[in-house]
Design an enzyme around this catalytic site. Structure first.
Site, mmCIF file in Angstrom:
data_model
loop_
_atom_site.group_PDB
_atom_site.id
_atom_site.type_symbol
_atom_site.label_atom_id
_atom_site.label_comp_id
_atom_site.label_asym_id
_atom_site.label_seq_id
_atom_site.Cartn_x
_atom_site.Cartn_y
_atom_site.Cartn_z
ATOM 1 N N SER A 181 0.848 -1.190 0.000
ATOM 2 C CA SER A 181 0.000 0.000 0.000
ATOM 3 C C SER A 181 0.884 1.241 0.000
ATOM 4 C CB SER A 181 -0.952 0.026 1.202
ATOM 5 O OG SER A 181 -2.237 -0.288 0.774
ATOM 6 N N HIS A 182 1.781 1.272 -0.929
ATOM 7 C CA HIS A 182 2.657 2.427 -1.121
ATOM 8 C C HIS A 182 3.290 2.324 -2.497
ATOM 9 C CE1 HIS A 182 6.017 -0.250 -0.482
ATOM 10 N NE2 HIS A 182 5.539 -0.611 0.701
ATOM 11 N N ALA A 183 3.986 3.361 -2.884
ATOM 12 C CA ALA A 183 4.759 3.349 -4.134
ATOM 13 C C ALA A 183 6.163 3.819 -3.807
ATOM 14 C CB ALA A 183 4.119 4.277 -5.165
#
Ligand code: TYD
Length: 137
Positions: A52-54
């Site tokens: 849940s991130h980039a």
């Protein structure tokens, strides 16, 4: 071109042997970046997810060394879901792709090969910020 077009499955050599199979990954022709770091995710309790991130700059290769899990990837417009469940291939994820890893099976082991040293500032953990940053690219 959508950034998701850069995502791809990378097949590793599979040396089959009656004593068991062997696969490997090495820098160069197999993966499109220099290997800086390797980490692994394991002992994931049922129902949990990771990611849940980039990453702003980090490119990664994710391999299911054991068990299975799903990877959901989006560039903010297009979304792709992959199920990884074999240790002889991995998924290449370029920078600036939002990722979530979920549906971990019992005893699954995710190996991640990364193009950068760990840096907290390379993470984008807010989805709206990710969309804004992606738009500017
Ligand atoms: P994080 O990447 O947020 O986990 P996930 O995306 O799988 O949910 O990392 C979790 C914690 O571990 C975070 O505090 C940063 C730390 N960490 C390191 O110190 N070095 C590393 O190489 C990685 C990947 C994480």
């Amino acid at each position: 071109m959508p950034r998701t077009n850069l995502i791809r499955i990378i097949n590793f050599p599979k040396i089959e042997d009656y004593r068991g199979n062997l696969s490997f990954v090495q820098e160069g022709s197999q993966i499109p970046f220099e290997i800086k770091r390797v980490y692994w995710i394991y002992d994931v309790p049922g129902g949990e997810f990771r990611g849940s991130h980039a990453f702003r700059k980090t490119e990664e290769l994710i391999i299911a060394l054991s068990g299975s899990f799903d990877i959901v990837l989006t560039d903010g417009t297009y979304e792709h879901r992959f199920t990884l469940n074999r240790s002889y291939y991995g998924i290449y994820i370029p920078e600036m792709i939002w990722r979530k890893i979920e549906n971990f099976s019992t005893n699954s082991l995710a190996l991640i090969v990364a193009s950068t040293d760990y840096s907290a500032s390379d993470y984008i953990r807010n989805y709206d910020e990710f969309l804004m940053t992606a738009k500017k690219k």
